[in-house]
Design a protein around this motif. Structure first.
Motif, mmCIF file in Angstrom:
data_model
loop_
_atom_site.group_PDB
_atom_site.id
_atom_site.type_symbol
_atom_site.label_atom_id
_atom_site.label_comp_id
_atom_site.label_asym_id
_atom_site.label_seq_id
_atom_site.Cartn_x
_atom_site.Cartn_y
_atom_site.Cartn_z
ATOM 1 N N ALA A 186 0.864 -1.189 0.000
ATOM 2 C CA ALA A 186 0.000 0.000 0.000
ATOM 3 C C ALA A 186 0.893 1.229 0.000
ATOM 4 N N THR A 187 0.606 2.184 -0.876
ATOM 5 C CA THR A 187 1.429 3.383 -1.009
ATOM 6 C C THR A 187 0.604 4.623 -0.693
ATOM 7 N N PRO A 188 1.262 5.736 -0.344
ATOM 8 C CA PRO A 188 0.533 6.957 0.014
ATOM 9 C C PRO A 188 -0.351 7.511 -1.097
ATOM 10 N N ASP A 189 -0.131 7.134 -2.350
ATOM 11 C CA ASP A 189 -1.001 7.625 -3.418
ATOM 12 C C ASP A 189 -2.284 6.814 -3.536
ATOM 13 N N ARG A 190 -2.624 6.063 -2.444
ATOM 14 C CA ARG A 190 -3.870 5.299 -2.341
ATOM 15 C C ARG A 190 -3.923 4.163 -3.370
ATOM 16 N N THR A 191 -2.786 3.533 -3.573
ATOM 17 C CA THR A 191 -2.692 2.389 -4.472
ATOM 18 C C THR A 191 -2.286 1.163 -3.679
ATOM 19 N N VAL A 192 -3.018 0.066 -3.889
ATOM 20 C CA VAL A 192 -2.685 -1.209 -3.263
ATOM 21 C C VAL A 192 -2.393 -2.195 -4.390
ATOM 22 N N SER A 193 -1.202 -2.796 -4.356
ATOM 23 C CA SER A 193 -0.811 -3.732 -5.408
ATOM 24 C C SER A 193 -0.552 -5.102 -4.813
ATOM 25 N N VAL A 194 -0.937 -6.130 -5.568
ATOM 26 C CA VAL A 194 -0.675 -7.524 -5.206
ATOM 27 C C VAL A 194 0.144 -8.114 -6.344
ATOM 28 N N ASP A 237 9.530 -10.393 -14.943
ATOM 29 C CA ASP A 237 8.524 -11.445 -15.054
ATOM 30 C C ASP A 237 7.412 -11.141 -14.060
ATOM 31 N N GLY A 238 6.460 -12.087 -13.970
ATOM 32 C CA GLY A 238 5.431 -12.001 -12.951
ATOM 33 C C GLY A 238 4.190 -11.230 -13.374
ATOM 34 N N PHE A 239 3.328 -11.004 -12.377
ATOM 35 C CA PHE A 239 2.012 -10.421 -12.598
ATOM 36 C C PHE A 239 1.716 -9.458 -11.455
ATOM 37 N N SER A 240 1.099 -8.315 -11.787
ATOM 38 C CA SER A 240 0.774 -7.298 -10.781
ATOM 39 C C SER A 240 -0.656 -6.833 -10.989
ATOM 40 N N ALA A 241 -1.424 -6.832 -9.884
ATOM 41 C CA ALA A 241 -2.785 -6.281 -9.896
ATOM 42 C C ALA A 241 -2.789 -5.056 -8.994
ATOM 43 N N GLN A 242 -3.017 -3.883 -9.582
ATOM 44 C CA GLN A 242 -2.988 -2.627 -8.837
ATOM 45 C C GLN A 242 -4.386 -2.040 -8.750
ATOM 46 N N GLY A 263 -15.670 2.826 -7.255
ATOM 47 C CA GLY A 263 -15.116 4.007 -7.896
ATOM 48 C C GLY A 263 -13.611 3.962 -8.032
ATOM 49 N N ALA A 264 -13.029 2.797 -7.886
ATOM 50 C CA ALA A 264 -11.578 2.639 -8.010
ATOM 51 C C ALA A 264 -11.240 2.127 -9.415
ATOM 52 N N LYS A 265 -9.971 1.870 -9.625
ATOM 53 C CA LYS A 265 -9.498 1.426 -10.933
ATOM 54 C C LYS A 265 -8.557 0.251 -10.762
ATOM 55 N N LEU A 266 -8.858 -0.839 -11.453
ATOM 56 C CA LEU A 266 -8.028 -2.045 -11.397
ATOM 57 C C LEU A 266 -7.167 -2.110 -12.648
ATOM 58 N N ILE A 267 -5.842 -2.163 -12.443
ATOM 59 C CA ILE A 267 -4.889 -2.233 -13.554
ATOM 60 C C ILE A 267 -4.084 -3.524 -13.424
ATOM 61 N N LEU A 268 -4.068 -4.296 -14.493
ATOM 62 C CA LEU A 268 -3.323 -5.554 -14.525
ATOM 63 C C LEU A 268 -2.064 -5.356 -15.368
ATOM 64 N N LEU A 269 -0.926 -5.754 -14.825
ATOM 65 C CA LEU A 269 0.354 -5.572 -15.513
ATOM 66 C C LEU A 269 1.123 -6.884 -15.536
ATOM 67 N N SER A 270 1.812 -7.122 -16.626
ATOM 68 C CA SER A 270 2.724 -8.258 -16.727
ATOM 69 C C SER A 270 3.763 -7.908 -17.782
ATOM 70 N N PRO A 271 5.034 -7.871 -17.413
ATOM 71 C CA PRO A 271 5.626 -8.242 -16.117
ATOM 72 C C PRO A 271 5.356 -7.190 -15.041
#
Length: 447
Positions: free
Chosen positions: A363-371, A430-435, A416-424
């Motif tokens: 969790a970062t101060p810009d209100r983003t939580v990434s897994v 490598d890997g996968f990120s859901a923000q 009202g949030a935004k889900l962003i999927l990234l790979s790598p």
């Protein structure tokens, strides 16, 4: 024009017709103006020649010929004239006329020379000829001015026509734009009929048809969701009982083969139970559970979920939760919905990640939580599909229902949030990120 809007097509078509018509009209008017001006100037030459008849008597008193008539205010645009005898000698001329005859002919009519437009006529009171010439540059200048005066207003009016046509078309299509905006607001969570709009008769039938379609879709989706929720709810208890009986059978069985079969059955029953649980979560998410506007701290929810997965007997990867410099993360929404959201993201990371690599929740101060999890890279086309229900990853050996990210996307949108999927993963190869990016809370966060 395939991808143009309807307004652009109408504007282009109307302006093409108007512009073509104005250009054709301008050419026609220019040609007509040129003809009329030329005719009027030729008539002036002829009239001047007829009025010079009185000069013939003065010529008879000049036996030597070659006289020059001195006139005041003679300029380069002034008409010139000559009185010529039958042998071609100039008996009298204006001071702006040449010494030699304009043309070497005594036939009545109009003639052109490089510098003059000439009219020749025979005197009625003598044997002499009268020649009147108009400077060519003066005639061209008169034709150009007359043409501009007749054509220029139409060319100047063309931008005004464009503005008027643009305004009229936009105004006429405004009801269609309003209808488009209302249709765009409809989705799987808003299928209410569109209210009354100030539509023309042609669009009123479209509005009626759209409302009828929305009503049928709403009924069909309600029936589908109710069936999924009821079926999942009704299956939960029998599946739990079946799993318990299977485990008891395995424990009581003395046959090795039977124990292995019971273990496989138990695994399949657990997978079925997880699918049923996902269907229940999807049903709750589709019902708008996350639309409730409570304000809560998300960090304790993330800590509970991380501890839960760390204590899971199926979990072999390391769960790392970090929120540097943050003690609270207040968001607006439903706490249960947020729990379902991040449970699914963590489960997705556990299921598809590399077991030997840690799963990080940040969790970062810009209100983003990434897994984030390690693993193979997914293509952009696959990333775009993962938010749809029943779409699974590219590894066929990984079990799953394909509902986790769809549930997460639905809840994220409702909050009202935004889900962003990234790979790598960011900064990784490598890997996968859901923000999940949350909007700024309307209420200041408490320290």
């Amino acid at each position: 024009m395939k991808n143009w809007s309807l307004a652009s097509r109408i504007l282009a078509s109307v302006l093409a017709v108007v512009t073509s018509s104005l250009v054709f009209l301008s050419i026609s008017v220019a040609g007509f103006t040129r003809f009329e001006v030329t005719e009027r100037l030729d008539n002036s030459l002829q009239e001047v020649a007829e009025r010079l008849e009185f000069v013939i008597s003065a010529v008879s008193q000049a036996p030597n010929g070659g006289s020059v008539a001195r006139l005041p205010d003679v300029g380069p645009r002034t008409l010139a004239y000559q009185i010529v005898d039958q042998s071609g000698h100039v008996l009298l001329r204006s001071q702006n006329a040449p010494v030699t005859p304009f043309v070497s002919t005594n036939r009545t009519g109009f003639y052109d020379s490089p510098k003059f437009r000439i009219y020749v006529t025979h005197s009625t009171s003598s044997t002499n000829d009268i020649l009147v010439g108009e400077p060519t540059f003066h005639r061209r200048e008169a034709l150009r001015r007359a043409t501009l005066i007749s054509v220029l207003p139409m060319l100047v009016f063309l931008p005004i026509v464009w503005l008027l046509v643009h305004w009229i078309v936009r105004r006429a299509l405004r009801p269609l734009t309003d209808l488009q905006a209302e249709i765009r607001k409809r989705g799987d969570r808003n299928l209410e009929p569109i209210g009354r709009l100030a539509l023309p008769e042609e669009l009123s039938t479209i509005l009626t048809a759209v409302n009828s379609l929305l009503t049928r879709l709403k009924k069909a989706l309600s029936t589908e969701r109710a069936f999924a929720a009821n079926a999942a709810h009704e299956l939960r208890n029998p599946i739990g009982a079946l799993l318990a009986q299977t485990q008891m059978l395995r424990d009581q069985s003395v046959d090795t083969d039977a124990r292995e079969r019971s273990t496989r059955i138990a695994q399949q029953v657990r997978a079925l139970g997880r699918t049923v649980e996902k269907l229940l979560q999807l049903s709750r998410a589709s019902s708008g559970i996350a639309l409730q506007g409570e304000r809560f701290d998300l960090l304790p929810v993330l800590e509970i979920l991380a501890d839960e997965f760390r204590g899971s007997i199926e979990q072999v990867a390391v769960i790392r939760l970090s929120h540097p410099g943050m003690e609270h993360l207040f968001i607006d929404g439903d706490m249960d919905a947020a729990g379902i959201l991040f449970r699914n993201l963590i489960e997705n990371a556990v299921r598809h990640g590399t077991p030997s690599e840690p799963i990080t929740i940040t969790a970062t101060p810009d209100r983003t939580v990434s897994v984030e999890n390690a693993g193979p890279i997914l293509g952009n086309a696959k990333l775009a599909e993962l938010k749809e229900p029943f779409v699974r990853g590219e590894n066929p050996r990984v079990e799953g229902s394909g509902l986790g990210l769809a549930i997460a996307a639905t809840i994220t949108e409702q909050m009202g949030a935004k889900l962003i999927l990234l790979s790598p993963r960011p900064t990784k190869i490598d890997g996968f990120s859901a923000q999940v990016h949350f909007l700024q809370s309307a209420v200041p966060e408490q320290s």
